[in-house]
Design a protein around this motif. Structure first.
Motif, PDB file in Angstrom:
ATOM      1  N   ASP A 160      11.086  -4.200  46.826  1.00  6.47           N
ATOM      2  CA  ASP A 160      10.151  -4.176  47.954  1.00  6.47           C
ATOM      3  C   ASP A 160      10.512  -3.120  49.001  1.00  6.47           C
ATOM      4  OD1 ASP A 160      12.342  -5.301  49.199  1.00  6.47           O
ATOM      5  OD2 ASP A 160      11.348  -7.179  49.737  1.00  6.47           O
ATOM      6  N   SER A 197       7.652  -1.890  44.871  1.00  6.67           N
ATOM      7  CA  SER A 197       6.398  -2.549  45.228  1.00  6.67           C
ATOM      8  C   SER A 197       5.984  -2.261  46.665  1.00  6.67           C
ATOM      9  CB  SER A 197       6.542  -4.068  45.056  1.00  6.67           C
ATOM     10  OG  SER A 197       7.614  -4.585  45.852  1.00  6.67           O
ATOM     11  N   ARG A 198       6.693  -1.352  47.328  1.00  4.72           N
ATOM     12  CA  ARG A 198       6.376  -1.027  48.720  1.00  4.72           C
ATOM     13  C   ARG A 198       5.191  -0.064  48.776  1.00  4.72           C
ATOM     14  NH1 ARG A 198       9.903  -1.675  53.051  1.00  4.72           N
ATOM     15  NH2 ARG A 198       9.288  -0.641  54.988  1.00  4.72           N
TER      16      ARG A 198
END
Length: 274
Positions: free
Chosen positions: A263, A272-273
């Motif tokens: 993240d 997933s950022r």
């Protein structure tokens, strides 16, 4: 020759070609011996009359890094600092973060938003997003290099601020170079090669010891061209930080994500950022 074995292994196939430290925590060693403390005090005295353009240049952590880069030779460290002061002024570094980068950022994207598991900032660069050949043909290569330098200085400043504010347990930053879509035509043309030597000379000369880890992921066999080019520039500390990984995400993913959570990374490197 340093790095020669790395080159031959990488040419032989896309695999992990440098020793992998793995998930062990390896924060910067800030302890000094008595002799090193004396060297630090000597350097402080030697630079007391220098007008530094920014305060962080004369902070103890920075002075220690310059001393380590010059193997604790005080005159050598002072000379290196003076060269950085000159470089800072010659390149108008005081203005670099206030310049209008809106159009350049779209053409040459970088990411400096994430942090590692110790709270240290992360610089992410995906070579496939940069058309270096076009930059060279359009006379924009120096601008691309300057934009890259801006990113380096940005994460460097963040590493200092995060540590002082207690957001980070460490004092350094991380660099991820994603070599997916590395192309001979777009990234290894003769004029393009100055990009790699330029940024590495800048890094070693003016930001010594500032990175904890350097991940090179999706490294194809032609990366050996770049590695051979820059290996005379790299310091032993940079080699120690360097982890060159192949094109298999199942291999490099666990290594990268053990150090930096998904993240905190953009999708371009499996994060997933957004």
């Amino acid at each position: 020759m340093r790095g020669g074995k790395c080159v031959s292994n990488l040419v032989a196939g896309a695999a992990i070609i440098l020793a992998i430290v793995g998930a062990t925590v390896c924060l910067e060693n800030l302890s000094l011996t008595q002799v090193e403390k004396q060297k630090l005090e000597q350097l402080k005295q030697a630079i007391s009359s220098i007008n530094f353009p920014i305060h962080r240049m004369k902070e103890e952590l920075n002075l220690v890094r310059y001393l380590r880069a010059r193997r604790w030779d005080v005159p050598g460290a002072k000379d290196m600092l003076l060269q950085t002061v000159k470089w800072w002024k010659d390149n108008n570094m005081d203005e670099i973060h206030t310049e209008d980068w809106s159009s350049v950022a779209k053409e040459y994207p970088i990411n400096t938003d994430g942090v590692d598991r110790n709270g240290q900032p992360v610089f992410v660069f995906s070579i496939g997003d940069w058309d270096l050949r076009r930059a060279a043909l359009q006379g924009k290569l120096d601008l691309a290099i300057r934009h890259f330098i801006k990113g380096f200085d940005e994460v460097h400043v963040k590493s200092i601020e995060y540590n002082k504010s207690g957001k980070s347990n460490g004092t350094q930053w991380n660099f991820i170079s994603n070599l997916d879509k590395l192309s001979r035509q777009q990234h290894l043309c003769i004029p393009c090669l100055r990009f790699y030597t330029g940024i590495m000379l800048m890094f070693e000369s003016h930001y010594p010891g500032s990175t904890e880890k350097i991940f090179v992921i999706n490294a194809p066999s032609i990366f050996s061209v770049i590695l051979t080019l820059v290996q005379p520039i790299l310091s032993p500390e940079t080699y120690k930080a360097l982890q060159i990984l192949g094109t298999n995400k199942e291999q490099w993913g666990p290594i990268l994500f053990s150090h930096i959570a998904k993240d905190q990374l953009p999708e371009s490197v499996g994060g997933s950022r957004t």
